[in-house]
Design an enzyme around this catalytic site. Structure first.
Site, PDB file in Angstrom:
ATOM      1  N   CYS A  63       0.831  -1.207   0.000  1.00 22.72           N
ATOM      2  CA  CYS A  63       0.000   0.000   0.000  1.00 22.72           C
ATOM      3  C   CYS A  63       0.865   1.256   0.000  1.00 22.72           C
ATOM      4  O   CYS A  63       1.894   1.319   0.662  1.00 22.72           O
ATOM      5  CB  CYS A  63      -0.915  -0.009   1.221  1.00 22.72           C
ATOM      6  SG  CYS A  63      -2.016   1.406   1.271  1.00 22.72           S
ATOM      7  N   CYS A  67       0.567   4.609   6.968  1.00 16.94           N
ATOM      8  CA  CYS A  67      -0.061   4.387   8.282  1.00 16.94           C
ATOM      9  C   CYS A  67       0.892   3.607   9.203  1.00 16.94           C
ATOM     10  O   CYS A  67       1.255   2.461   8.887  1.00 16.94           O
ATOM     11  CB  CYS A  67      -1.380   3.644   8.106  1.00 16.94           C
ATOM     12  SG  CYS A  67      -2.442   4.370   6.841  1.00 16.94           S
ATOM     13  N   CYS A  70       0.205  -0.102  10.357  1.00 14.12           N
ATOM     14  CA  CYS A  70      -0.269  -1.104   9.394  1.00 14.12           C
ATOM     15  C   CYS A  70       0.826  -1.994   8.810  1.00 14.12           C
ATOM     16  O   CYS A  70       1.858  -1.514   8.341  1.00 14.12           O
ATOM     17  CB  CYS A  70      -1.035  -0.400   8.274  1.00 14.12           C
ATOM     18  SG  CYS A  70      -1.852  -1.574   7.169  1.00 14.12           S
ATOM     19  N   CYS A 109     -16.907  -8.628   4.804  1.00 12.93           N
ATOM     20  CA  CYS A 109     -16.161  -7.378   4.584  1.00 12.93           C
ATOM     21  C   CYS A 109     -14.877  -7.673   3.829  1.00 12.93           C
ATOM     22  O   CYS A 109     -14.055  -8.465   4.282  1.00 12.93           O
ATOM     23  CB  CYS A 109     -15.774  -6.749   5.918  1.00 12.93           C
ATOM     24  SG  CYS A 109     -17.148  -6.534   7.035  1.00 12.93           S
ATOM     25  N   CYS A 141     -19.720  -5.502   2.537  1.00 13.37           N
ATOM     26  CA  CYS A 141     -18.957  -4.338   2.985  1.00 13.37           C
ATOM     27  C   CYS A 141     -17.596  -4.373   2.301  1.00 13.37           C
ATOM     28  O   CYS A 141     -17.036  -5.456   2.121  1.00 13.37           O
ATOM     29  CB  CYS A 141     -18.773  -4.411   4.508  1.00 13.37           C
ATOM     30  SG  CYS A 141     -17.685  -3.134   5.163  1.00 13.37           S
ATOM     31  N   CYS A 201     -19.384   2.899   7.647  1.00 14.37           N
ATOM     32  CA  CYS A 201     -18.719   2.175   8.734  1.00 14.37           C
ATOM     33  C   CYS A 201     -17.436   2.941   9.018  1.00 14.37           C
ATOM     34  O   CYS A 201     -16.541   2.971   8.174  1.00 14.37           O
ATOM     35  CB  CYS A 201     -18.426   0.740   8.292  1.00 14.37           C
ATOM     36  SG  CYS A 201     -17.426  -0.178   9.495  1.00 14.37           S
ATOM     37  N   ARG A 273     -18.707  -1.859  17.050  1.00 13.43           N
ATOM     38  CA  ARG A 273     -18.031  -3.154  16.878  1.00 13.43           C
ATOM     39  C   ARG A 273     -16.741  -3.226  17.689  1.00 13.43           C
ATOM     40  O   ARG A 273     -15.854  -2.385  17.531  1.00 13.43           O
ATOM     41  CB  ARG A 273     -17.737  -3.428  15.401  1.00 13.43           C
ATOM     42  CG  ARG A 273     -17.035  -4.782  15.194  1.00 13.43           C
ATOM     43  CD  ARG A 273     -16.900  -5.195  13.723  1.00 13.43           C
ATOM     44  NE  ARG A 273     -18.167  -5.013  13.056  1.00 13.43           N
ATOM     45  CZ  ARG A 273     -18.375  -4.119  12.089  1.00 13.43           C
ATOM     46  NH1 ARG A 273     -17.398  -3.372  11.663  1.00 13.43           N
ATOM     47  NH2 ARG A 273     -19.557  -3.988  11.548  1.00 13.43           N
TER      48      ARG A 273
HETATM   49  N1  SAM Z   1      -6.632   0.567   2.921  1.00 13.74           N
HETATM   50  C1  SAM Z   1      -7.915   0.852   3.396  1.00 13.74           C
HETATM   51  C2  SAM Z   1      -7.971   2.015   4.338  1.00 13.74           C
HETATM   52  O1  SAM Z   1      -7.025   2.219   5.091  1.00 13.74           O
HETATM   53  O2  SAM Z   1      -8.980   2.709   4.348  1.00 13.74           O
HETATM   54  C3  SAM Z   1      -8.614  -0.330   3.989  1.00 13.74           C
HETATM   55  C4  SAM Z   1      -7.935  -1.318   4.920  1.00 13.74           C
HETATM   56  S1  SAM Z   1      -7.296  -0.722   6.445  1.00 13.74           S
HETATM   57  C5  SAM Z   1      -6.345  -2.095   6.953  1.00 13.74           C
HETATM   58  C6  SAM Z   1      -8.685  -0.535   7.504  1.00 13.74           C
HETATM   59  C7  SAM Z   1      -8.490  -0.111   8.940  1.00 13.74           C
HETATM   60  O3  SAM Z   1      -7.999  -1.195   9.710  1.00 13.74           O
HETATM   61  C8  SAM Z   1      -7.540   1.018   9.247  1.00 13.74           C
HETATM   62  O4  SAM Z   1      -8.090   2.277   9.008  1.00 13.74           O
HETATM   63  C9  SAM Z   1      -7.291   0.805  10.740  1.00 13.74           C
HETATM   64  O5  SAM Z   1      -8.244   1.526  11.515  1.00 13.74           O
HETATM   65  C10 SAM Z   1      -7.482  -0.694  10.918  1.00 13.74           C
HETATM   66  N2  SAM Z   1      -6.171  -1.340  11.194  1.00 13.74           N
HETATM   67  C11 SAM Z   1      -5.210  -1.613  10.303  1.00 13.74           C
HETATM   68  N3  SAM Z   1      -4.135  -2.175  10.902  1.00 13.74           N
HETATM   69  C12 SAM Z   1      -4.431  -2.252  12.218  1.00 13.74           C
HETATM   70  C13 SAM Z   1      -3.720  -2.709  13.363  1.00 13.74           C
HETATM   71  N4  SAM Z   1      -2.482  -3.178  13.276  1.00 13.74           N
HETATM   72  N5  SAM Z   1      -4.336  -2.631  14.570  1.00 13.74           N
HETATM   73  C14 SAM Z   1      -5.588  -2.140  14.675  1.00 13.74           C
HETATM   74  N6  SAM Z   1      -6.295  -1.675  13.630  1.00 13.74           N
HETATM   75  C15 SAM Z   1      -5.735  -1.713  12.409  1.00 13.74           C
HETATM   76 FE1  SF4 Z   2      -2.834   1.161   3.351  1.00 15.06          FE
HETATM   77 FE2  SF4 Z   2      -2.835  -0.048   5.706  1.00 15.06          FE
HETATM   78 FE3  SF4 Z   2      -3.102   2.578   5.595  1.00 15.06          FE
HETATM   79 FE4  SF4 Z   2      -5.121   0.992   4.704  1.00 15.06          FE
HETATM   80  S1  SF4 Z   2      -4.376   1.166   6.805  1.00 15.06           S
HETATM   81  S2  SF4 Z   2      -4.285   2.827   3.714  1.00 15.06           S
HETATM   82  S3  SF4 Z   2      -3.896  -0.719   3.883  1.00 15.06           S
HETATM   83  S4  SF4 Z   2      -1.283   1.414   4.942  1.00 15.06           S
END
Ligand code: SAM
Ligand code: SF4
Ligand code: DTB
Length: 327
Positions: A63, A67, A70, A109, A141, A201, A273
């Site tokens: 990606c 973040c 992530c 989802c 979703c 959501c 949730r």
């Molecule tokens: N890439 C898309 C986005 O960020 O909108 C969708 C997938 S992303 C993994 C969805 C959400 O999962 C993130 O916004 C975050 O809130 C949650 N998430 C991701 N990694 C996480 C982690 N290690 N611990 C807790 N929540 C996490």
């Molecule tokens: Fe990409 Fe992870 Fe951020 Fe979603 S949460 S935008 S998958 S880096």
């Protein structure tokens, strides 16, 4: 569950909460907080049902966002060692959806590690996945990053029920966690989703080093939306080795309970949730979260790139709490 009466004047549905009011609720004596959350919960969600959503990562890793929590960000790929996987085949995704339905999930989802949706073959395939999930008579979703109004309209036309896009945290703390897209970008995507008639959501993560005020601010912004987001995932950070937040000290689990209870009070009609992070929580804390007003969980043995609780343990938890799964 017995229904008890509630003073809806005190516990009404509002869009004008201030962050300090919300923080005061979050910091109130625990027994008062839980009592109020339970009261709101029983008034707005009678029947003791727990909604079950199953997750599938349909495109993993690589990606373009940074973040810090992530596993899927390309920025941390060298350190996490996560394997990149392109978009899955539609048939395989629908096979997984069928399995999730058989195991008892009512919503499927699908998550893609995209910064935003790009028109073309992959988006067309995702639209087919949505149509396929609807044919299975499940709620559909997706979480695909940022969307334009045209893309939101196409998703709605395919029958999409929910779009997940989290605020993650407060606007003030946000830049400590993500620098490659702004808070406003997130709010804009949520408006596009809402305007297309898709249920929103949106929630966030606790345990990234934010303050209680940051958590209250995030809830305030969610509560300003009209209507309130239909679904609000509260994730506890899953620390992932190799990510910048991989070795953050875990928070006191009671802070998660407080977050859930406060979300229940300020977002009375939303499904709240109890999301990622249950794997690291005791059964008792999860039970506490259900008592505090969580009425939905991620169900299934995997989240996106990490493990979730076993399904039989979840069914037992729900039964032991005196609740039932909402099919
Ligand atoms: N890439 C898309 C986005 O960020 O909108 C969708 C997938 S992303 C993994 C969805 C959400 O999962 C993130 O916004 C975050 O809130 C949650 N998430 C991701 N990694 C996480 C982690 N290690 N611990 C807790 N929540 C996490
Ligand atoms: Fe990409 Fe992870 Fe951020 Fe979603 S949460 S935008 S998958 S880096
Ligand atoms: C959300 O709020 N939590 C989900 C979902 N929306 C897409 C993701 C949780 C991911 C947890 C870490 C992982 O498995 O990679």
């Amino acid at each position: 569950m017995n229904e008890i009466s509630v003073d809806t004047k005190i516990n009404e549905h509002r869009t004008n909460w201030s962050a300090s009011e919300i923080e005061e609720i979050m910091r109130s004596p625990l027994i008062d907080l839980i009592y109020r959350a339970q009261t709101v919960h029983r008034a707005y969600h009678p029947g003791g049902k727990v909604q079950l959503s199953s997750l599938l990562s349909i495109k993993t890793g690589g990606c373009k966002e940074d973040c810090k929590y992530c596993s899927q960000s390309a920025y941390h790929a060298k350190k996490t060692g996560l394997k990149y996987e392109p978009l899955m085949d539609v048939d395989l995704v629908l096979e997984k959806a069928r399995e999730a339905k058989e195991a008892g999930a009512s919503r499927f989802c699908m998550g893609a590690a995209w910064r935003e949706i790009k028109e073309g073959q992959d988006f067309e395939a995702v639209l087919d996945m949505v149509r396929g999930v609807k044919k299975l008579e499940m709620d559909a979703c997706v979480t695909l990053g940022m969307v334009t109004s045209d893309q939101a309209a196409r998703l709605a036309e395919a029958g999409l029920d929910y779009y997940n896009h989290n605020l993650d945290t407060s606007p003030e703390f946000y830049s400590e966690v993500i620098t490659t897209r702004s808070y406003q970008d997130r709010l804009d995507t949520l408006s596009e989703v809402r305007d297309a008639g898709i249920s929103v959501c949106s929630g966030g993560i606790v345990g990234m080093g934010e303050t209680m005020h940051d958590r209250a601010r995030m809830l305030q912004i969610l509560a300003e939306m009209s209507p309130h987001p239909q679904s609000v995932p509260i994730n506890a950070l899953v620390p992932i080795e190799g990510t910048p937040l991989g070795d953050v000290e875990p928070i006191d689990p009671m802070e998660i309970v407080r977050m859930i209870a406060t979300a229940r009070i300020v977002l009375p009609t939303s499904d709240v949730r109890l999301s990622a992070g249950r794997h690291n929580m005791s059964r008792e804390i999860q039970m506490f979260c259900l008592m505090a007003g969580a009425n939905s969980i991620f169900y299934g043995e995997r989240l996106l790139t990490t493990d979730n609780t076993q399904t039989n343990a979840d069914m037992q938890l729900i039964a032991d709490a005196g609740l039932t799964a909402d099919h």
